[in-house]
Design an enzyme around this catalytic site. Sequence first.
Site, PDB file in Angstrom:
ATOM      1  N   ASP A 198     102.673  36.881 -18.859  1.00 61.23           N
ATOM      2  CA  ASP A 198     103.393  36.206 -20.068  1.00 61.23           C
ATOM      3  C   ASP A 198     102.375  36.627 -21.256  1.00 61.23           C
ATOM      4  O   ASP A 198     101.128  37.094 -21.175  1.00 61.23           O
ATOM      5  CB  ASP A 198     103.604  34.867 -19.591  1.00 61.23           C
ATOM      6  CG  ASP A 198     104.913  34.563 -18.782  1.00 61.23           C
ATOM      7  OD1 ASP A 198     105.556  35.557 -18.810  1.00 61.23           O
ATOM      8  OD2 ASP A 198     105.025  33.791 -18.372  1.00 61.23           O
ATOM      9  N   TYR A 218      95.759  35.404  -8.516  1.00 60.13           N
ATOM     10  CA  TYR A 218      95.441  34.905  -9.909  1.00 60.13           C
ATOM     11  C   TYR A 218      94.272  33.896  -9.894  1.00 60.13           C
ATOM     12  O   TYR A 218      94.298  33.020  -8.731  1.00 60.13           O
ATOM     13  CB  TYR A 218      96.921  34.189 -10.431  1.00 60.13           C
ATOM     14  CG  TYR A 218      97.878  35.170 -10.942  1.00 60.13           C
ATOM     15  CD1 TYR A 218      97.894  35.419 -12.237  1.00 60.13           C
ATOM     16  CD2 TYR A 218      98.925  35.323 -10.188  1.00 60.13           C
ATOM     17  CE1 TYR A 218      99.047  36.219 -12.595  1.00 60.13           C
ATOM     18  CE2 TYR A 218      99.925  36.395 -10.624  1.00 60.13           C
ATOM     19  CZ  TYR A 218     100.009  36.679 -11.967  1.00 60.13           C
ATOM     20  OH  TYR A 218     100.968  37.434 -12.481  1.00 60.13           O
TER      21      TYR A 218
END
Length: 250
Positions: free
Chosen positions: A52, A109
Amino acid sequence: MPRYFIEVAYMGTRYSGFQVQQNGNTIQTEVSRALKIFFGQEFELTGSSRTDAGVHAKQNFFHFDADAEISNKAVYSLNAILPYDIVVKNIIEVKPEAHCRFDATSRTYHYYITRFKNPFYFNRAYYYPFKADINLLQELATSITTFNDFTSFSKKKTQVKTFRCHIEYSRWVFEDDIWRYEVKADRFLRGMVKGLAGTMLKLSKHDKTIADLSDIFEAQDPAAADFSVSPDGLFLMSVEFKNAIFHNLG
């Protein structure tokens, strides 16, 4: 027609996300522009993991098809064209049927937090000076591996067929003033890592328990989770693939 994976890394601060959008510059827009300038033709890029706006990556991928043979020697020239916060790390020829999104087996992540104001982590970590129980945070992170429906940790209006994910590991690493949440899974939903990190911090701040985290999962409602942490601290660290898609490895 030969197919290539192009490995990239970037700081996402100045971009509206990874893949092309109508309003806002993206990583894909800049990489497509550099390819067109250097090769004199446009390539249709397909992205692996949709980070994002504001999210960073130490490793992410596109794939594209090309009529002509493309050498890894092009990396130097492409990096000379790209802006300072995007780098091409590698160009790899793969098998024609390879897909950088669907053939990915896992993604990892990290979410970074700085406990004190630190100019060297500006835009690279979330400043969080509030109370936090590190033992509870670790317990919460471990318990996340026992769930597989992450509806509550996916932002609304996410068009996916399933909210099920398999978490390989979920843990906190505490190093002096820098804390790091690490999570590896077969797939991630939109906003999922921010939702997990933000929710754990909120539960810890308010002396909640694992039972409260279970209630959030069972609610299957994004309104029950906390997505308010900034994207600054979020890094896509790696994407792993099936060996069968690479030449001489399958």
